[in-house]
Design an enzyme around this catalytic site. Structure first.
Site, PDB file in Angstrom:
ATOM      1  N   ARG A 230      18.578  78.651 123.894  1.00  0.00           N
ATOM      2  CA  ARG A 230      19.529  79.713 123.485  1.00  0.00           C
ATOM      3  C   ARG A 230      18.167  80.850 123.842  1.00  0.00           C
ATOM      4  O   ARG A 230      16.898  79.864 123.687  1.00  0.00           O
ATOM      5  CB  ARG A 230      19.985  79.972 122.250  1.00  0.00           C
ATOM      6  CG  ARG A 230      21.322  79.430 121.928  1.00  0.00           C
ATOM      7  CD  ARG A 230      21.617  81.045 122.698  1.00  0.00           C
ATOM      8  NE  ARG A 230      23.407  81.265 122.706  1.00  0.00           N
ATOM      9  CZ  ARG A 230      24.026  80.262 124.070  1.00  0.00           C
ATOM     10  NH1 ARG A 230      23.306  80.210 125.094  1.00  0.00           N
ATOM     11  NH2 ARG A 230      25.350  80.168 123.716  1.00  0.00           N
ATOM     12  N   GLU A 259      19.353  89.476 127.700  1.00  0.00           N
ATOM     13  CA  GLU A 259      19.612  89.136 128.490  1.00  0.00           C
ATOM     14  C   GLU A 259      20.991  89.788 128.675  1.00  0.00           C
ATOM     15  O   GLU A 259      21.634  90.665 128.018  1.00  0.00           O
ATOM     16  CB  GLU A 259      21.061  87.455 128.873  1.00  0.00           C
ATOM     17  CG  GLU A 259      20.320  86.346 128.520  1.00  0.00           C
ATOM     18  CD  GLU A 259      20.908  84.874 128.208  1.00  0.00           C
ATOM     19  OE1 GLU A 259      22.087  85.154 128.715  1.00  0.00           O
ATOM     20  OE2 GLU A 259      20.306  84.392 127.449  1.00  0.00           O
ATOM     21  N   HIS A 278      21.186  81.558 133.479  1.00  0.00           N
ATOM     22  CA  HIS A 278      22.448  80.926 132.043  1.00  0.00           C
ATOM     23  C   HIS A 278      23.320  81.085 133.078  1.00  0.00           C
ATOM     24  O   HIS A 278      24.570  80.818 132.889  1.00  0.00           O
ATOM     25  CB  HIS A 278      23.119  82.407 131.362  1.00  0.00           C
ATOM     26  CG  HIS A 278      23.537  82.221 129.811  1.00  0.00           C
ATOM     27  ND1 HIS A 278      22.964  82.265 128.724  1.00  0.00           N
ATOM     28  CD2 HIS A 278      23.750  80.695 129.520  1.00  0.00           C
ATOM     29  CE1 HIS A 278      23.496  82.096 127.762  1.00  0.00           C
ATOM     30  NE2 HIS A 278      23.806  80.844 128.079  1.00  0.00           N
TER      31      HIS A 278
HETATM   32  N1  LIG Z   1      22.945  77.076 128.861  1.00  0.00           N
HETATM   33  C1  LIG Z   1      23.787  77.078 128.191  1.00  0.00           C
HETATM   34  O1  LIG Z   1      24.476  77.756 129.332  1.00  0.00           O
HETATM   35  C2  LIG Z   1      24.452  76.691 127.262  1.00  0.00           C
HETATM   36  C3  LIG Z   1      23.784  76.554 126.075  1.00  0.00           C
HETATM   37  N2  LIG Z   1      23.942  75.235 125.244  1.00  0.00           N
HETATM   38  C4  LIG Z   1      23.078  75.577 124.042  1.00  0.00           C
HETATM   39  O2  LIG Z   1      22.922  74.387 123.906  1.00  0.00           O
HETATM   40  C5  LIG Z   1      22.328  74.192 122.499  1.00  0.00           C
HETATM   41  C6  LIG Z   1      22.655  71.906 122.132  1.00  0.00           C
HETATM   42  O3  LIG Z   1      24.018  72.732 121.749  1.00  0.00           O
HETATM   43  P1  LIG Z   1      24.418  71.536 121.894  1.00  0.00           P
HETATM   44  O4  LIG Z   1      24.081  70.187 122.012  1.00  0.00           O
HETATM   45  O5  LIG Z   1      26.488  71.702 122.832  1.00  0.00           O
HETATM   46  O6  LIG Z   1      24.777  71.500 120.191  1.00  0.00           O
HETATM   47  P2  LIG Z   1      25.026  69.885 118.798  1.00  0.00           P
HETATM   48  O7  LIG Z   1      25.546  70.864 117.910  1.00  0.00           O
HETATM   49  O8  LIG Z   1      26.125  69.206 119.791  1.00  0.00           O
HETATM   50  O9  LIG Z   1      23.448  69.778 118.733  1.00  0.00           O
HETATM   51  C7  LIG Z   1      22.475  70.382 118.044  1.00  0.00           C
HETATM   52  C8  LIG Z   1      21.203  69.845 117.472  1.00  0.00           C
HETATM   53  O10 LIG Z   1      20.555  70.076 117.383  1.00  0.00           O
HETATM   54  C9  LIG Z   1      19.346  69.858 115.566  1.00  0.00           C
HETATM   55  N3  LIG Z   1      19.251  70.483 114.953  1.00  0.00           N
HETATM   56  C10 LIG Z   1      19.175  72.157 114.064  1.00  0.00           C
HETATM   57  N4  LIG Z   1      18.436  72.339 114.174  1.00  0.00           N
HETATM   58  C11 LIG Z   1      17.290  71.689 114.593  1.00  0.00           C
HETATM   59  C12 LIG Z   1      16.137  72.261 114.047  1.00  0.00           C
HETATM   60  N5  LIG Z   1      15.733  73.995 113.734  1.00  0.00           N
HETATM   61  N6  LIG Z   1      15.349  71.363 114.731  1.00  0.00           N
HETATM   62  C13 LIG Z   1      15.724  70.552 115.456  1.00  0.00           C
HETATM   63  N7  LIG Z   1      16.628  70.189 116.196  1.00  0.00           N
HETATM   64  C14 LIG Z   1      17.563  71.396 114.858  1.00  0.00           C
HETATM   65  C15 LIG Z   1      21.309  69.896 115.224  1.00  0.00           C
HETATM   66  O11 LIG Z   1      21.342  68.880 113.869  1.00  0.00           O
HETATM   67  C16 LIG Z   1      22.476  69.034 115.956  1.00  0.00           C
HETATM   68  O12 LIG Z   1      21.902  67.337 116.400  1.00  0.00           O
HETATM   69  C17 LIG Z   1      22.983  75.375 121.899  1.00  0.00           C
HETATM   70  O13 LIG Z   1      21.834  75.994 121.231  1.00  0.00           O
HETATM   71  C18 LIG Z   1      23.945  75.283 122.721  1.00  0.00           C
HETATM   72  O14 LIG Z   1      24.714  77.396 122.582  1.00  0.00           O
HETATM   73  C19 LIG Z   1      25.028  74.830 124.939  1.00  0.00           C
HETATM   74  C20 LIG Z   1      26.003  74.881 126.245  1.00  0.00           C
HETATM   75  C21 LIG Z   1      25.255  75.996 127.727  1.00  0.00           C
HETATM   76  O1  LIG Z   2      28.228  77.476 125.641  1.00  0.00           O
HETATM   77  C1  LIG Z   2      27.048  78.040 125.970  1.00  0.00           C
HETATM   78  O2  LIG Z   2      26.457  78.004 124.383  1.00  0.00           O
HETATM   79  C2  LIG Z   2      26.607  78.499 126.807  1.00  0.00           C
HETATM   80  O3  LIG Z   2      25.393  79.216 126.539  1.00  0.00           O
HETATM   81  C3  LIG Z   2      27.486  79.185 128.291  1.00  0.00           C
HETATM   82  O4  LIG Z   2      27.470  80.834 128.350  1.00  0.00           O
HETATM   83  P1  LIG Z   2      28.675  80.382 129.013  1.00  0.00           P
HETATM   84  O5  LIG Z   2      29.596  80.161 128.713  1.00  0.00           O
HETATM   85  O6  LIG Z   2      28.267  80.695 130.320  1.00  0.00           O
HETATM   86  O7  LIG Z   2      28.404  82.789 128.665  1.00  0.00           O
END
Ligand SMILES: NC(=O)C1=CN([C@@H]2O[C@H](COP(=O)(O)OP(=O)(O)OC[C@H]3O[C@@H](n4cnc5c(N)ncnc54)[C@H](O)[C@@H]3O)[C@@H](O)[C@H]2O)C=CC1
Ligand SMILES: O=C(O)C(=O)COP(=O)(O)O
Length: 526
Positions: A230, A259, A278
């Site tokens: 993020r 963004e 993104h």
């Molecule tokens: N760039 C993109 O398009 C995408 C971005 N994301 C983002 O990726 C991130 C991770 O997603 P997931 O792995 O699915 O989530 P998840 O919930 O499976 O994993 C997140 C992890 O972060 C840990 N966490 C929470 N607070 C923390 C802290 N202060 N310090 C260290 N660890 C901490 C949690 O314990 C958890 O294990 C999210 O922010 C999500 O929005 C997800 C999908 C696509």
């Molecule tokens: O799933 C997430 O957290 C993402 O950041 C993906 O974002 P998007 O659906 O590609 O706009």
């Protein structure tokens, strides 16, 4: 027919599912004011990360029942505001895990081998083999911040590439980290030792600007940092300064503080910085996954069914709901009944979960009881999403007790409401698998199924009282469907529960109370 607004680009597979139950309007790129203008027409809103669903939008969405985020992060949705309004917010927790993890891995390799700049130089007509000498990731240390779904997949692939893995995640166990080949360490140590740092955490108050001038200063001058999680977890101005000053070697960012990315120093940096707009979730596969996952949930909620990945109804997954369904109905009925008996403003609700209900899994029953209790005040505006928050905002203190001992029924639920007009209690259980029975009212044992219209009296157990009440109701043409008296001692105090076919006409309750021996009477509609 319901109406769904899709305001970000969603795969057709999702639109097809929504179209089974609703009229679907796809309107991409709406300005906030345009969205606010039209949102009032819609029962559901389906978004990705571009649409900002602010409190203002939620308040204008007077028909909204569900907001579906086709992806993981819901930080573009004011979830507390949705919760207060009883709107379910759902996401797709796993649909784009692989896509996001692979994007982070691609960023690590692209940074190491300067692929974007080397490619651009060849396309410009050059053949420069000296400017793009890279570094190997083999035997290098990767520091993973956040070892959740995406972080874990990154770990698995990076291990196969021969990287040494450190991880920081205060919410996971050492055993879990070891299972995926990571050594769990403190954040400072990770910053000091990692050659590559990849972020896979949500943006929260704790993680905002986690990477700043101070933490950047702890990293190796050869360190490279990747953010596909993020925007805002990295303080961009501090990052640009650190790269310019050679304090770290580079960064690859997919997400930004604001963004679309506007004017930014990052744009002017050289091959040590890679920027993507993104794209983490932007694979054909992930977009099909998240669209189907979220559209199915919207369809289900519009059909009155539960959602499987609601972010604001903890513990109310379909499996839990299916198991507890008859008890949920019982809890809601008892809440509604005790609320009407208590009348006035309820200040304290004591809930005793007994027998097989005395487990943590029965937590949703407390929510259902509150929903029932608040029904008289809020009618259709109260639901499983907002019942707890509404109760809290009304200052209702909820006291739960659990007692695993089994009495006459496998599980009983006892509610006692204390309000401005006094205290009343009701107990209920299931007969067989799903038939609801009231087993106690104000401490008097009875055994009646609740019905839509009921009258309860508190009276002295003495001859003739039932007859008098029967003829009084008869004289007003009120038909009694069933009647039962509950008493503790003969000729002591007693409770009468009457089921009647129609609502009690106005004024008759006052007549009932005038019958000698009757001390109090209540009429309820369930
Ligand atoms: N760039 C993109 O398009 C995408 C971005 N994301 C983002 O990726 C991130 C991770 O997603 P997931 O792995 O699915 O989530 P998840 O919930 O499976 O994993 C997140 C992890 O972060 C840990 N966490 C929470 N607070 C923390 C802290 N202060 N310090 C260290 N660890 C901490 C949690 O314990 C958890 O294990 C999210 O922010 C999500 O929005 C997800 C999908 C696509
Ligand atoms: O799933 C997430 O957290 C993402 O950041 C993906 O974002 P998007 O659906 O590609 O706009």
């Amino acid at each position: 027919m319901s109406k769904v607004l899709v305001s970000d680009s969603i795969d057709q597979a999702g639109i097809d599912i929504l179209s089974q139950v609703a009229t679907v309007d796809v309107k991409i790129g709406l300005k906030p004011a345009e969205l606010r203008e039209i949102i009032g027409e819609y029962d559901a809103l389906m978004i990705r990360s571009s649409t900002r669903v602010t409190q203002e939008i939620i308040e204008a969405g007077t028909q909204l029942k569900i907001i579906g985020r086709a992806g993981v992060g819901v930080d573009n949705v004011d979830v507390p505001a949705a919760t207060r309004r009883g709107i379910v917010v759902v996401n797709s927790p796993e649909g784009n895990t692989i896509a996001a993890a692979e994007h982070a891995l691609a960023m690590i390799l692209a940074l190491s081998r300067h692929i974007p700049d080397a490619n651009a130089s060849v396309k410009r007509g050059a053949w420069d083999r000296n400017s793009f000498v890279g570094a190997e990731v083999y035997k290098k240390t990767l520091g993973i911040v956040g070892l959740g779904k995406i972080g874990s997949h990154v770990a698995n692939v990076a291990r196969a590439m021969g990287m040494k893995l450190l991880a920081y995640d205060p919410f996971i166990s050492t055993e879990r980290a070891e299972q995926i080949g990571c050594q769990l360490v403190e954040l400072d140590l990770l910053f000091q030792q990692a050659d590559y740092i990849t972020l896979h955490i949500p943006k929260t108050p704790e993680t905002t600007h986690l990477i700043n001038a101070v933490t950047l200063a702890k990293m190796k001058p050869t360190a490279r940092i990747v953010n596909c999680a993020r925007g805002g977890i990295i303080e961009e101005s501090a990052l640009a300064a650190a790269i310019k000053a050679g304090k770290i070697a580079g960064a690859a960012l997919d997400v930004f503080e604001s963004e679309p990315l506007g004017e930014s120093e990052l744009r002017s940096l050289g091959k040590e910085v890679i920027l993507t707009p993104h794209l983490g979730a932007s694979t054909a596969e992930a977009q099909v996954n998240v669209a189907i996952d979220v559209a199915e949930q919207i369809r289900d909620v519009l059909l009155g069914l539960p959602a499987r990945s609601a972010v604001n109804i903890p513990g109310l997954g379909p499996d839990v709901l299916e198991e507890l369904k008859p008890y949920m109905q019982l809890a809601e009925t008892l809440g509604n009944l005790v609320g009407q008996l208590a009348g006035g403003r309820v200040e304290v609700l004591n809930i005793r979960l007994q027998g097989e209900l005395a487990t943590n899994k029965s937590q949703p029953l407390v929510v259902a009881a509150l929903k029932g209790l608040l029904y008289q005040a809020l009618r259709e505006r109260v639901n499983y999403v907002n019942a707890s928050i509404e109760a809290k905002e009304r200052g209702i203190r909820v006291i739960e007790t659990r007692d695993a001992s089994i009495r006459d029924y496998a599980g009983t639920l006892h509610l006692e409401a204390t309000g401005t007009l006094g205290t009343h209690s009701v107990t209920g259980a299931l007969l067989g698998e799903r038939e609801i029975h009231l087993t106690d009212v104000d401490g008097f044992p009875i055994n009646v199924p609740p019905s839509k219209y009921m009258v309860f009296t508190l009276h002295r157990d003495m001859p003739g009282i039932i007859g008098k009440l029967g003829s009084l109701l008869g004289s007003f043409n009120v038909n009694i469907a069933s009647m039962q008296v509950g008493r503790k001692i003969v000729r002591g105090d007693a409770v009468m529960a009457l089921s009647i076919d129609d609502p009690l006409p106005e004024g008759i309750l006052d007549e009932i109370i005038k019958v000698p021996g009757i001390r109090d009477a209540y009429t309820v509609t369930l």
